[in-house]
Design an enzyme around this catalytic site. Structure first.
Site, mmCIF file in Angstrom:
data_model
loop_
_atom_site.group_PDB
_atom_site.id
_atom_site.type_symbol
_atom_site.label_atom_id
_atom_site.label_comp_id
_atom_site.label_asym_id
_atom_site.label_seq_id
_atom_site.Cartn_x
_atom_site.Cartn_y
_atom_site.Cartn_z
ATOM 1 N N SER A 184 2.255 3.267 4.295
ATOM 2 C CA SER A 184 1.577 2.411 3.310
ATOM 3 C C SER A 184 0.965 1.185 3.981
ATOM 4 C CB SER A 184 2.552 1.955 2.222
ATOM 5 O OG SER A 184 3.058 3.062 1.520
ATOM 6 N N THR A 203 8.029 -9.619 14.963
ATOM 7 C CA THR A 203 8.800 -8.971 16.028
ATOM 8 C C THR A 203 8.891 -7.469 15.757
ATOM 9 O OG1 THR A 203 10.046 -11.000 16.348
ATOM 10 C CG2 THR A 203 11.044 -8.969 17.207
ATOM 11 N N CYS A 229 6.367 9.091 -5.659
ATOM 12 C CA CYS A 229 6.258 7.817 -6.363
ATOM 13 C C CYS A 229 6.167 8.046 -7.873
ATOM 14 C CB CYS A 229 5.023 7.059 -5.901
ATOM 15 S SG CYS A 229 4.648 7.292 -4.173
HETATM 16 C C1 LIG Z 1 4.243 9.226 2.389
HETATM 17 C C2 LIG Z 1 2.787 8.956 2.385
HETATM 18 C C3 LIG Z 1 2.281 7.633 2.466
HETATM 19 C C4 LIG Z 1 3.198 6.433 2.465
HETATM 20 O O1 LIG Z 1 3.917 6.336 3.653
HETATM 21 P P1 LIG Z 1 5.236 5.396 3.715
HETATM 22 O O2 LIG Z 1 5.641 5.467 5.152
HETATM 23 O O3 LIG Z 1 6.237 6.024 2.803
HETATM 24 O O4 LIG Z 1 4.828 4.042 3.306
HETATM 25 C C5 LIG Z 1 0.924 7.458 2.509
HETATM 26 N N1 LIG Z 1 0.081 8.496 2.475
HETATM 27 C C6 LIG Z 1 0.512 9.774 2.402
HETATM 28 C C7 LIG Z 1 -0.476 10.887 2.391
HETATM 29 C C8 LIG Z 1 1.873 10.042 2.362
HETATM 30 O O5 LIG Z 1 2.313 11.311 2.273
#
Ligand SMILES: *Cc1c(COP(=O)(O)O)cnc(C)c1O
Length: 380
Positions: A72, A239, A327
């Site tokens: 994300s 960091t 989600c």
């Molecule tokens: C899981 C996912 C994210 C989010 O990644 P996180 O590491 O959970 O924040 C974004 N894009 C896609 C296509 C994902 O499958």
């Protein structure tokens, strides 16, 4: 009751070898990579070694890899960082995304439109979710700040023709970002695809949660979104999470080392799920593309069935699947991705996603499909 996991698109367990590689960096070698002394140098060497390993796999320079807190954040940094830099440089304010992006891209683009005077335009996609290249080409002019399309779709499994999209953008001099968070563990991605920016998150390829990276081609300008110290070449202050970064590099190395072995396993399991469901449930619709598809991913619409009810019934029967993206669990709203593909409101509430992993067996698959058939009878 034992539960069998079929939700590897939501997250994967940390591989034991990955965990092993992380452990020394929590307490024994606990230095701050920015410190000048011996402890700092050891930690810095570990971070730079991980950066080099990831760069080798992608085929880029280590300086083109920026560590982040996950997929994300990488998406946020890619979108915000690029469009602010492009606006400053040449006044470009149009953002082109596909309508089937992950929320990390979709909601970021929408906020940029709502609060920062950018405009978002949606690139038409075919019914399988693949970007319509001809339409993209017509939309592309030099006042576009960024194009962003997903590499492998988390919800419907479709893999986009990233190299073709990248060449289209390159011809117009427009930066191109791809969210490869879901795809990186299942496609042998390298910078030969010619994207300018790529997002990744470790927990989708048997690494830890809360760590990821952004690949950014040297020539692309990016405004930092998190300011502070000079870490990550002034692109991302804070960091570095040394053990997680080490673990992410180990996880990516492992996924490439055993790539063909895993692909063969996933494809066999995935195709058996698709075969059994399509022959036994005549009105089931496979969403996404049958061929250009993530190797571990099967997703369906069962018309007239409440997807969330089916997920809950399967959970009671001991099987963990998802009704779209993680989600959205517990959210009765129809899937935005399926609506964008032209499915009805009803069908967009009737989807399930089954994703297999390294420890899934053919026996698990047969037990799951049997459970799906009996749950469908019960909840009808
Ligand atoms: C899981 C996912 C994210 C989010 O990644 P996180 O590491 O959970 O924040 C974004 N894009 C896609 C296509 C994902 O499958």
């Amino acid at each position: 009751m034992e539960h069998t996991y079929f939700d590897y698109a939501a997250t994967t367990p940390v591989d034991p070898e990955v965990l092993e590689s992380m452990l020394p960096w929590f307490n024994g070698e606990f230095g701050n990579p920015s410190s000048t002394h011996w402890y700092g140098q050891k930690a810095d060497a570990a971070v730079e070694n991980a950066r080099g390993e990831i760069a080798d796999i992608l085929g880029c320079s280590p300086s083109e890899i920026t560590f982040t807190s996950g997929g994300s954040e990488s998406d946020n940094l890619a979108l915000r960082g690029t469009v602010f830099a492009q606006k400053r440089k040449q006044g470009a304010t149009r953002i082109l995304i596909s309508p089937v992006e992950h929320d990390a891209v979709l909601k970021t683009a929408r906020q940029l439109e709502r609060e920062y005077r950018f405009t978002v335009e949606y690139i038409p996609v075919l019914p399988n979710g693949i970007v319509d290249l001809e339409k993209l080409d017509h939309m592309l002019t030099s006042d576009v700040a960024l194009v962003s399309t997903i590499y492998g779709n988390n919800e419907i499994g479709t893999i986009n023709p990233i190299h073709n999209i990248a060449m289209c953008c390159k011809a117009k001099g427009v930066p191109f970002h791809t969210d490869a968070v879901q795809a990186l563990g299942y496609c042998a991605i390298t910078t030969a695809d010619e994207f300018d920016l790529l997002s990744a998150g470790a927990h989708k390829f048997y690494g830890p949660k809360g760590v990821g990276f952004l690949y950014k081609r040297q020539s692309i300008e990016l405004l930092p979104m998190q300011t502070g110290g000079a870490q990550e070449r002034n692109i991302r202050a804070g960091t570095q999470n040394v053990p997680y970064i080490v673990g992410m590099a180990t996880a990516l190395k492992l996924s490439r080392k055993r790539f063909l072995e895993y692909q063969a396993l996933y494809l066999g399991l995935r195709d058996e799920i698709i075969r059994l469901i399509t022959i036994s449930i005549p009105n089931a619709i496979l969403t996404g593309d049958l061929v250009s598809r993530l190797s571990n991913h099967a997703s369906f619409i069962f018309p007239g069935v409440d997807g969330n009810r089916l997920v809950m019934a399967l959970d009671m029967a001991g099987f963990c699947v998802s009704s779209g993206s993680a989600c959205k669990t517990g959210n009765p709203e129809p899937s935005e991705v399926l609506l964008a593909l032209g499915y009805s409101q009803g069908n967009a509430r009737s989807s399930i996603r089954i994703t297999v992993g390294r420890s899934t067996t053919m026996d698990d698959v047969h037990k799951l499909t049997d459970a799906i058939f009996s749950c469908l009878e019960k909840i009808h």
